[in-house]
Design a protein around this motif. Structure first.
Motif, mmCIF file in Angstrom:
data_model
loop_
_atom_site.group_PDB
_atom_site.id
_atom_site.type_symbol
_atom_site.label_atom_id
_atom_site.label_comp_id
_atom_site.label_asym_id
_atom_site.label_seq_id
_atom_site.Cartn_x
_atom_site.Cartn_y
_atom_site.Cartn_z
ATOM 1 N N PRO A 1 0.817 -1.223 0.000
ATOM 2 C CA PRO A 1 0.000 0.000 0.000
ATOM 3 C C PRO A 1 0.847 1.268 0.000
ATOM 4 O O PRO A 1 1.898 1.320 0.627
ATOM 5 C CB PRO A 1 -0.809 -0.092 1.293
ATOM 6 N N ASP A 2 0.388 2.256 -0.721
ATOM 7 C CA ASP A 2 1.039 3.561 -0.769
ATOM 8 C C ASP A 2 0.484 4.381 0.400
ATOM 9 O O ASP A 2 -0.629 4.910 0.335
ATOM 10 C CB ASP A 2 0.740 4.232 -2.112
ATOM 11 N N LEU A 3 1.261 4.462 1.467
ATOM 12 C CA LEU A 3 0.817 5.133 2.684
ATOM 13 C C LEU A 3 0.491 6.602 2.435
ATOM 14 O O LEU A 3 -0.497 7.126 2.964
ATOM 15 C CB LEU A 3 1.874 4.999 3.788
ATOM 16 N N ALA A 4 1.282 7.265 1.630
ATOM 17 C CA ALA A 4 1.027 8.684 1.348
ATOM 18 C C ALA A 4 -0.332 8.864 0.666
ATOM 19 O O ALA A 4 -1.072 9.799 0.985
ATOM 20 C CB ALA A 4 2.144 9.263 0.478
ATOM 21 N N GLU A 5 -0.663 7.970 -0.258
ATOM 22 C CA GLU A 5 -1.959 8.063 -0.935
ATOM 23 C C GLU A 5 -3.100 7.821 0.050
ATOM 24 O O GLU A 5 -4.120 8.510 0.025
ATOM 25 C CB GLU A 5 -2.046 7.065 -2.100
ATOM 26 N N ILE A 6 -2.926 6.850 0.933
ATOM 27 C CA ILE A 6 -3.938 6.578 1.960
ATOM 28 C C ILE A 6 -4.107 7.802 2.857
ATOM 29 O O ILE A 6 -5.236 8.217 3.152
ATOM 30 C CB ILE A 6 -3.555 5.343 2.807
ATOM 31 N N GLN A 7 -3.002 8.359 3.303
ATOM 32 C CA GLN A 7 -3.058 9.512 4.206
ATOM 33 C C GLN A 7 -3.741 10.708 3.550
ATOM 34 O O GLN A 7 -4.552 11.384 4.181
ATOM 35 C CB GLN A 7 -1.645 9.873 4.678
ATOM 36 N N THR A 8 -3.432 10.950 2.300
ATOM 37 C CA THR A 8 -4.056 12.070 1.578
ATOM 38 C C THR A 8 -5.554 11.847 1.444
ATOM 39 O O THR A 8 -6.359 12.752 1.716
ATOM 40 C CB THR A 8 -3.410 12.242 0.189
ATOM 41 N N ALA A 9 -5.932 10.649 1.034
ATOM 42 C CA ALA A 9 -7.358 10.345 0.861
ATOM 43 C C ALA A 9 -8.081 10.399 2.203
ATOM 44 O O ALA A 9 -9.176 10.968 2.304
ATOM 45 C CB ALA A 9 -7.530 8.974 0.215
ATOM 46 N N ALA A 10 -7.478 9.829 3.239
ATOM 47 C CA ALA A 10 -8.114 9.817 4.566
ATOM 48 C C ALA A 10 -8.281 11.230 5.110
ATOM 49 O O ALA A 10 -9.297 11.548 5.737
ATOM 50 C CB ALA A 10 -7.293 8.963 5.531
ATOM 51 N N ALA A 11 -7.312 12.095 4.854
ATOM 52 C CA ALA A 11 -7.410 13.485 5.322
ATOM 53 C C ALA A 11 -8.527 14.239 4.606
ATOM 54 O O ALA A 11 -9.124 15.168 5.164
ATOM 55 C CB ALA A 11 -6.075 14.201 5.124
ATOM 56 N N SER A 12 -8.833 13.847 3.371
ATOM 57 C CA SER A 12 -9.869 14.557 2.619
ATOM 58 C C SER A 12 -11.284 14.211 3.086
ATOM 59 O O SER A 12 -12.202 15.016 2.913
ATOM 60 C CB SER A 12 -9.735 14.271 1.119
ATOM 61 N N VAL A 13 -11.470 13.039 3.672
ATOM 62 C CA VAL A 13 -12.817 12.603 4.049
ATOM 63 C C VAL A 13 -13.460 13.541 5.082
ATOM 64 O O VAL A 13 -14.567 14.038 4.857
ATOM 65 C CB VAL A 13 -12.833 11.125 4.508
#
Length: 171
Positions: A75-87
């Motif tokens: 998993p791309d942690l940065a992508e997860i973090q960015t998406a999770a922050a947007s929710v």
């Protein structure tokens, strides 16, 4: 057909077509008026529903990004973090996205069911639960623990499902 018969027949056909369209235009006009009615927040019903749908689509896109990454081998942690922050950002003010008059009777296509406005207190509780879970997801994602992110994602998704099951038209 002779020219004379055609000259007589054309106005009759045109008249019948106009009369048959009268009822359809009345329904369209009522729906159009409802959609263009101004809400207390200054938006039209149509603008409010479109804004609501836009936020919800962005939340869905973020959920898909997180889900795809959690299923990935690495998993791309940065992508997860960015998406999770947007929710939680997209979900901010969610309870206000559903003012009276923006349901299915508005004439604007929406999957929101009338029960939202009939059971507003329960709906608002579900919205708060989603917003709380989304904030937690964003916080957990920043910690970087994939297993913990997966658990927080599942919890947040569960709050979405709770609301969709009762308040959204079936997909």
């Amino acid at each position: 057909m002779s020219r004379r018969k055609l000259q007589t027949l054309l106005p009759v056909v045109a008249g019948i077509m106009l009369l048959s369209a009268c009822g359809q235009n009345a329904e369209t006009d009522v729906a159009s008026e409802a959609a263009s009615a101004e809400l207390p927040n200054g938006m039209t019903v149509k603008e409010q529903i479109e804004a609501r749908q836009g936020h919800l689509k962005k939340i869905g896109k973020a959920f898909k990004a997180i889900s795809d990454q959690l299923k990935a081998g690495s998993p791309d942690l940065a992508e997860i973090q960015t998406a999770a922050a947007s929710v939680p950002q997209e979900a901010m003010g969610m309870a206000d996205w559903f003012p009276e008059g923006t349901g299915p009777g508005s004439g604007v296509k929406t999957e929101a069911l009338p029960i939202i406005w009939e059971d507003k207190a329960d709906f608002d509780e579900k919205v708060l639960a989603m917003q709380d879970a989304a904030g937690n997801l964003a916080t957990v994602a920043q910690g970087g623990d994939i297993a913990a992110i997966g658990a927080a994602f599942k919890t947040t998704g569960g709050t979405c499902k709770d609301c969709h099951d009762k308040y959204r038209e079936d997909d």
